[in-house]
Structures are given as structure tokens and as C-alpha cells.
Design a protein around this motif. Sequence first.
Motif, PDB file in Angstrom:
ATOM      1  N   SER A  99       0.836  -1.211   0.000  1.00  0.00           N
ATOM      2  CA  SER A  99       0.000   0.000   0.000  1.00  0.00           C
ATOM      3  C   SER A  99       0.869   1.259   0.000  1.00  0.00           C
ATOM      4  O   SER A  99       0.522   2.255  -0.642  1.00  0.00           O
ATOM      5  CB  SER A  99      -1.053  -0.013   1.101  1.00  0.00           C
ATOM      6  OG  SER A  99      -0.452   0.050   2.343  1.00  0.00           O
ATOM      7  N   SER A 100       2.021   1.230   0.681  1.00  0.00           N
ATOM      8  CA  SER A 100       2.938   2.375   0.605  1.00  0.00           C
ATOM      9  C   SER A 100       3.425   2.562  -0.832  1.00  0.00           C
ATOM     10  O   SER A 100       3.543   3.696  -1.310  1.00  0.00           O
ATOM     11  CB  SER A 100       4.150   2.153   1.516  1.00  0.00           C
ATOM     12  OG  SER A 100       3.777   2.078   2.868  1.00  0.00           O
ATOM     13  N   HIS A 102       1.903   1.930  -3.590  1.00  0.00           N
ATOM     14  CA  HIS A 102       0.864   2.579  -4.418  1.00  0.00           C
ATOM     15  C   HIS A 102       0.895   4.094  -4.227  1.00  0.00           C
ATOM     16  O   HIS A 102       0.804   4.857  -5.188  1.00  0.00           O
ATOM     17  CB  HIS A 102      -0.518   2.033  -4.064  1.00  0.00           C
ATOM     18  CG  HIS A 102      -0.700   0.602  -4.442  1.00  0.00           C
ATOM     19  ND1 HIS A 102      -1.679  -0.196  -3.907  1.00  0.00           N
ATOM     20  CD2 HIS A 102      -0.002  -0.199  -5.303  1.00  0.00           C
ATOM     21  CE1 HIS A 102      -1.586  -1.423  -4.418  1.00  0.00           C
ATOM     22  NE2 HIS A 102      -0.575  -1.438  -5.269  1.00  0.00           N
ATOM     23  N   ARG A 103       1.054   4.548  -2.989  1.00  0.00           N
ATOM     24  CA  ARG A 103       1.021   5.988  -2.711  1.00  0.00           C
ATOM     25  C   ARG A 103       2.240   6.713  -3.279  1.00  0.00           C
ATOM     26  O   ARG A 103       2.172   7.878  -3.665  1.00  0.00           O
ATOM     27  CB  ARG A 103       0.924   6.229  -1.188  1.00  0.00           C
ATOM     28  CG  ARG A 103       0.846   7.688  -0.782  1.00  0.00           C
ATOM     29  CD  ARG A 103      -0.417   8.335  -1.337  1.00  0.00           C
ATOM     30  NE  ARG A 103      -0.460   9.777  -1.080  1.00  0.00           N
ATOM     31  CZ  ARG A 103       0.126  10.685  -1.846  1.00  0.00           C
ATOM     32  NH1 ARG A 103       0.826  10.315  -2.900  1.00  0.00           N
ATOM     33  NH2 ARG A 103       0.009  11.971  -1.545  1.00  0.00           N
ATOM     34  N   MET A 196       0.817  11.783   2.605  1.00  0.00           N
ATOM     35  CA  MET A 196       1.469  10.478   2.686  1.00  0.00           C
ATOM     36  C   MET A 196       1.422   9.868   4.082  1.00  0.00           C
ATOM     37  O   MET A 196       2.153   8.920   4.367  1.00  0.00           O
ATOM     38  CB  MET A 196       2.945  10.596   2.283  1.00  0.00           C
ATOM     39  CG  MET A 196       3.201  11.289   0.966  1.00  0.00           C
ATOM     40  SD  MET A 196       4.906  11.020   0.414  1.00  0.00           S
ATOM     41  CE  MET A 196       5.824  11.880   1.698  1.00  0.00           C
ATOM     42  N   ALA A 199       1.393   6.172   4.579  1.00  0.00           N
ATOM     43  CA  ALA A 199       2.462   5.398   3.930  1.00  0.00           C
ATOM     44  C   ALA A 199       3.707   5.438   4.807  1.00  0.00           C
ATOM     45  O   ALA A 199       3.978   6.448   5.463  1.00  0.00           O
ATOM     46  CB  ALA A 199       2.776   5.980   2.552  1.00  0.00           C
ATOM     47  N   THR A 258      -4.926   9.644   8.274  1.00  0.00           N
ATOM     48  CA  THR A 258      -3.610  10.209   7.971  1.00  0.00           C
ATOM     49  C   THR A 258      -2.526   9.670   8.898  1.00  0.00           C
ATOM     50  O   THR A 258      -1.401  10.137   8.855  1.00  0.00           O
ATOM     51  CB  THR A 258      -3.638  11.752   8.049  1.00  0.00           C
ATOM     52  OG1 THR A 258      -4.244  12.130   9.276  1.00  0.00           O
ATOM     53  CG2 THR A 258      -4.408  12.341   6.898  1.00  0.00           C
TER      54      THR A 258
END
Length: 359
Positions: A99-100, A102-103, A196, A199, A258
Motif C-alpha cells: 500500500s505504501s 501505491h502511494r 502520505m 504510507a 492520515t
Amino acid sequence: MEISTTRSTTAVSDERLAEILANPGFGNHFTDHMLTVEWTPDAGWHAARIEPYGPLSMDPAAAVLHYAQEIFEGMKAYRHPDGSVWSFRPEENARRMVSSSHRLALPELPVEDFVACVDALVEVDQRWVPSAEGGEKALYIRPFMFASETFLGVRPAQHVTFMVILSPAGAYFKGGIKPVTLWLSEEYTRAGRGGMGAAKTGGNYASSLVAQQEAIGQGCDQVVFLDAQEGRYVEELGGMNLYFVHADGRIVTPETGTILEGITRDSVIELAGKAGYQVEERRFSIEEWKHGVTSGEITEIFACGTAAVITPVGELKWDGGSTPAPAGGDGLWERLRAQLVDIQFGRADDTHGWMHRIV
Ligand SMILES: *Cc1c(COP(=O)(O)O)cnc(C)c1O
């Protein structure tokens, strides 16, 4: 994934290793080997290899040095009393890295490849996994991925490198666990909406350093961040998630979209739930913190993350005021911490299926 191995011919002696493992500290010493995998759009992930640990040769125009396109993970390998070596919920770290990625517009490393890479390197350097010795020594594992393309234009890199390095780590708290004093940052935030914050990326740490410096300057151990939009809701510390234990048995942990949701955080939610506590994941305002502690409604506050596991939180200070350490709790943080650490080090049954055997 095929991983080739080139053994080091200059591995540290058993004698030197024993010296290092006697007092490893954190992040000071690195094992004999490292793992590297390359990615390009055409070849995908390739050239996976374990090699002797050493410096990288990088072009000064490597994109990561300019635009911080980078993500990382943090986990540990634990030695059990029978000598076997285990990691804790490694698929969760792998999924979080996906998932990190993707960001940060980085390529996705499949969960099974991530786990295979970590396992392969820990196996090669297994003599570096300390024995717990009644304490909490473990081998810290640092997987990371970065933009290694030589290109100064701004776009996602077309050459990416994934690496794993290992570093023995001592008990986080020397000489007993003391509550951490927190500084409330009213000037700096760590993450905004659409940013971010969720992430695990170096940039979030870069932006937290000046706030952490301010905290130290104010005589505090760590900084606590509020949400960027209203400056009202509690987010987390620079690298640990927060819990607020109430006298009526409720536990609140911030959920804002967040924050970086820790694997320790998730494990604590599960353990506390099983122990009969009602865990609420929701927004939690700074007024709730101040009033809760003053009224006695909040009896314990603690923070958690892989490095320290769980640490109690004491006084909260800000520019012009403070709230004392919460009082009246019965040490829930300590019981949860013992439960978690006992599972990790193989001293208690792993009824959740959290442990993954490496060696
Ligand atoms: C890694 C990290 C945590 C803790 O996550 P764990 O998986 O429990 O180690 C919390 N906050 C931030 C910002 C982090 O980077």
C-alpha cells in the motif's frame, strides 16, 4: 523468486559477534550480508541476490536523492528458547509495503516475494539473531525500496531497487521502562488530507525531525502531532501509535486516515478486545485528552510500535501549559506488553497464528 547467494569472505569473527550482541544498541551494527532486487518496467523484479554487506555505488542523479521516492518497513526476528528463529506477522509488513508503494508510485512487490526475501537473508545471517536472554534482544529487519533511476525529470522512476538489511537490537529501554514525556507540536504537522501520512516513507520522518528537535529542546522525549486541517485531533507520535485507556474499560485509539497504522497497534487492539476491553478507533481530540486526564476519566495512555513494543505516556506539555501523567490505571499497558513480547519470544502460545518460522 530466484535468489542467488554470494557468501561474505570477511564475515565478523564469532568473538567480535559475541561482543556486538552483548550490547547491540539500535541501528549501529549491520550483519554480514544484504539482499537486493532490481525492478524495471520491462523485466519486472529481477536479479535478486544476497551479497556481502557494503556501500552502494550510486549515480548522483539517482532520483531518490532528489525527490525522496522511497518507502520502508520495520520488523524483527526473534530467537525462541529452542533456538529457532521467527518473525511476527511478516505478511502484514509485506501488505503495508504494497500500500505504501501505491502511494509513492513505486512498483508492487508481491507479498510472498517480500516474505521470501526477508526469510532468505535472515537464514543466511541467522547467527546474528541474539538470544533473548530474559531481555528483549532481537534482530531488527529493515526492508526498503527506492527510486534508483539516473534521471532528474520528475516522474515515477523506471528503475527501482528493493533491499533488506539487518541490525541486531538491544532492549529499547535500558534500566526499566519510564513513561515518555510528550511535546504537543502546534506549529508542525506530519500529514495532511491526501498526503502520505498512511504510507511508511522517509519523507514523513524528514518532516518530523524539526518538531522532534523542538520536543527535545523543551525537555520532552517525543513529539505528538495533531491533524493538519483543524489542529485538533490527535494523530500519533513520529513513529508510534497512541492509546487512551478509560476508567470504564473503554480504550480509544486515533483513526484519522492520515496516521500510519502499526502492526503493533492492530495486535494490541486484538489482545485488548480478547481481554474484554472495548476498543474504539475514532477521532480523538486534544481537549478530550486534557479533560480526560484532569477528570480522572483517562487512567492510562500508552504508545506502541515495533521498536519499543509498548511504552507508557506521562506528562503532555505545550507552549504555555501542561497536563500531568494519567493516574489510577492498573497497568494494562504492562500486561499487554508482556503478552505480546511473550508471544514474540516463544514464551507463550501463539493462539493467533501471528508467528512465522524462518529457521
Ligand atoms: C512504523 C510506524 C509506526 C508503528 O508501526 P508498527 O508496525 O507497529 O511498527 C507508527 N507510526 C509511524 C509513523 C510509523 O512509521
